[in-house]
Enzyme design. Sequence first.
Site, PDB file in Angstrom:
ATOM      1  N   ASP A  17     -11.553   7.353 -18.792  1.00  0.00           N
ATOM      2  CA  ASP A  17     -11.152   6.057 -18.237  1.00  0.00           C
ATOM      3  C   ASP A  17     -11.394   4.918 -19.225  1.00  0.00           C
ATOM      4  OD1 ASP A  17     -10.586   7.389 -15.761  1.00  0.00           O
ATOM      5  OD2 ASP A  17     -12.737   7.441 -15.440  1.00  0.00           O
ATOM      6  N   LYS A  20      -6.987   5.203 -22.343  1.00  0.00           N
ATOM      7  CA  LYS A  20      -6.196   5.985 -23.301  1.00  0.00           C
ATOM      8  C   LYS A  20      -4.702   5.876 -23.037  1.00  0.00           C
ATOM      9  CE  LYS A  20      -8.404   9.751 -22.176  1.00  0.00           C
ATOM     10  NZ  LYS A  20      -9.530   9.275 -21.378  1.00  0.00           N
ATOM     11  N   GLY A  44      -6.384  10.976 -14.699  1.00  0.00           N
ATOM     12  CA  GLY A  44      -5.549   9.929 -14.103  1.00  0.00           C
ATOM     13  C   GLY A  44      -5.233   8.931 -15.191  1.00  0.00           C
ATOM     14  N   HIS A  45      -4.035   8.985 -15.733  1.00  0.00           N
ATOM     15  CA  HIS A  45      -3.678   8.105 -16.851  1.00  0.00           C
ATOM     16  C   HIS A  45      -2.730   7.016 -16.355  1.00  0.00           C
ATOM     17  CE1 HIS A  45      -4.754  11.421 -19.989  1.00  0.00           C
ATOM     18  NE2 HIS A  45      -5.772  10.999 -19.277  1.00  0.00           N
ATOM     19  N   GLN A 225      -9.843  12.907 -19.944  1.00  0.00           N
ATOM     20  CA  GLN A 225     -11.300  12.702 -19.771  1.00  0.00           C
ATOM     21  C   GLN A 225     -11.882  12.063 -21.043  1.00  0.00           C
ATOM     22  OE1 GLN A 225     -10.213  16.216 -18.831  1.00  0.00           O
ATOM     23  NE2 GLN A 225      -9.608  15.193 -16.982  1.00  0.00           N
TER      24      GLN A 225
HETATM   25  P1  IMP Z   1     -13.608  18.217 -12.768  1.00  0.00           P
HETATM   26  O1  IMP Z   1     -12.915  17.969 -14.076  1.00  0.00           O
HETATM   27  O2  IMP Z   1     -12.753  17.885 -11.578  1.00  0.00           O
HETATM   28  O3  IMP Z   1     -14.205  19.577 -12.693  1.00  0.00           O
HETATM   29  O4  IMP Z   1     -14.845  17.186 -12.673  1.00  0.00           O
HETATM   30  C1  IMP Z   1     -15.980  17.293 -13.528  1.00  0.00           C
HETATM   31  C2  IMP Z   1     -16.535  15.923 -13.865  1.00  0.00           C
HETATM   32  O5  IMP Z   1     -15.636  15.225 -14.694  1.00  0.00           O
HETATM   33  C3  IMP Z   1     -16.775  15.024 -12.652  1.00  0.00           C
HETATM   34  O6  IMP Z   1     -17.929  14.232 -12.884  1.00  0.00           O
HETATM   35  C4  IMP Z   1     -15.516  14.162 -12.617  1.00  0.00           C
HETATM   36  O7  IMP Z   1     -15.736  12.931 -11.955  1.00  0.00           O
HETATM   37  C5  IMP Z   1     -15.260  13.984 -14.100  1.00  0.00           C
HETATM   38  N1  IMP Z   1     -13.839  13.763 -14.428  1.00  0.00           N
HETATM   39  C6  IMP Z   1     -12.845  14.661 -14.402  1.00  0.00           C
HETATM   40  N2  IMP Z   1     -11.687  14.100 -14.800  1.00  0.00           N
HETATM   41  C7  IMP Z   1     -11.963  12.825 -15.098  1.00  0.00           C
HETATM   42  C8  IMP Z   1     -11.160  11.737 -15.605  1.00  0.00           C
HETATM   43  O8  IMP Z   1      -9.965  11.852 -15.869  1.00  0.00           O
HETATM   44  N3  IMP Z   1     -11.816  10.555 -15.787  1.00  0.00           N
HETATM   45  C9  IMP Z   1     -13.155  10.417 -15.547  1.00  0.00           C
HETATM   46  N4  IMP Z   1     -13.928  11.400 -15.077  1.00  0.00           N
HETATM   47  C10 IMP Z   1     -13.340  12.600 -14.861  1.00  0.00           C
END
Ligand code: IMP
Length: 436
Positions: A17, A20, A44-45, A225
């Site tokens: 976040d 990007k 989420g982009h 991420q």
């Molecule tokens: P998962 O990727 O759904 O398994 O989540 C694992 C961790 O990564 C959690 O703490 C999520 O909140 C975080 N996370 C996953 N995708 C994103 C993203 O796109 N932005 C920020 N945090 C993310």
Amino acid sequence: MSNNINTIAVCGLSWGDEGKGKFVDYLAQKADIVVRYQGGSNAGHTVVSDGVKYKFKLIPSGAPLEKEVIIANGCVIDPKVLLEEIKNLRDMGKMVNLKLSSTAHVIFPFHRILDGLEEQSKGKYSAGTTKRGIGPTYSDKVARWGIRVFDLINPDLLKIKLEKLYNIKKKLINVYDPNWDMDVNTIYEEYRSYGEKLKPYVIDTAFYLNKAIDSGKKIVFEGAQGNLLGIDHGMYPFGTSSNANVLGICAGAGIPPKKLNKIVGIIKAYTSRVGEGLFPTEIHDEIAEKIREQGHEYGTVTGRPRRVGWIDLFNIKYGIMINGVDQLIITLLDALEGINPLKICTGYELDGEILKSWPIQSEIIERCIPIYREFEGWEPRSRAEWSRIAKKGFDELPDTMKTYVKAIETELNTEIAIVSIGPDREDTVILNENVF
Ligand code: IMP
């Protein structure tokens, strides 16, 4: 002007976040192809392109510009989400020029269910996942019984592999929830139809991308991420299941390291984190509330309020090292307006000693005390005023903001090439025209 940079990677250096999407859209203006190489619909982009807001979970952020977009083998695919994104873009009048890797892995409903159940049973080690089935799908990939896009588009293979995987997953889910059941034929029919719809996009993207690079095409690799969420070099176990940094590009897209020309790291003027896990510079008072509101810090995928804190240059330095960052982009400076003083974390203290390198272990980070420098903030301005300032260039930024940016650049010993003071492409101050 050509600068011999044909491949560029854009990577978030914190917990995702960082903004990007905006810069992938910006760099994509000069690109032929934009590639996603890890993660799935947990991302989420947000892209504001020509005044229109797009939100992508899977499709690379080059799509609003109708660039060729590739979802490579390192991603995990929720076919329903992907088909919805393709439809949404078409409904908005956009041409979708997508290629999907035949070797990317597929997310099934039982992966999403397991994601929730495993999270619950992890207790204090739960990462607060997005519950999109990311971890369980990558687990199946590594365990070598995952189902890939190639299987999805071949109904006979899909039937055999799905029945086998379903039986295993059912046993596992029943450990947590003895009554759980689902009709495997219903899943099969649903996914067979997804496969049929996605088939026209499916190719060997590694072969295609290598040919494209060899022929001189310009390519942006879009990380999802951020570095601190990466499976190998992030804050394990409080992260995601892929290499959410540039190290993921080679395996996740089939690109040899020597074909990557440039690495750009994205940092935010403060830090945010969604989900569980340590956050040494987190702020809990009304300042956090103000930054959250001004920076619209709510998850794109889940809508969860993001935790916010001061910028942590100590862990960003670690990210610069791991990713080999050439240049930085700093975003969301406008969101700190009206906050005084501002703080920058420059290091950690542990048991009275100042640490030399960022301690990767959560159990050690937990015991560290951040060391801060304070800076004078800047006054609030209207959106239109920030846009006007951006057009005039870096010299027109508030003096205190310039001092803040330059202090970060000096501390990180890495050039800040672009400064962002708003969501639109125009709210961007370019300090070095030669990024891509
Ligand atoms: P998962 O990727 O759904 O398994 O989540 C694992 C961790 O990564 C959690 O703490 C999520 O909140 C975080 N996370 C996953 N995708 C994103 C993203 O796109 N932005 C920020 N945090 C993310």
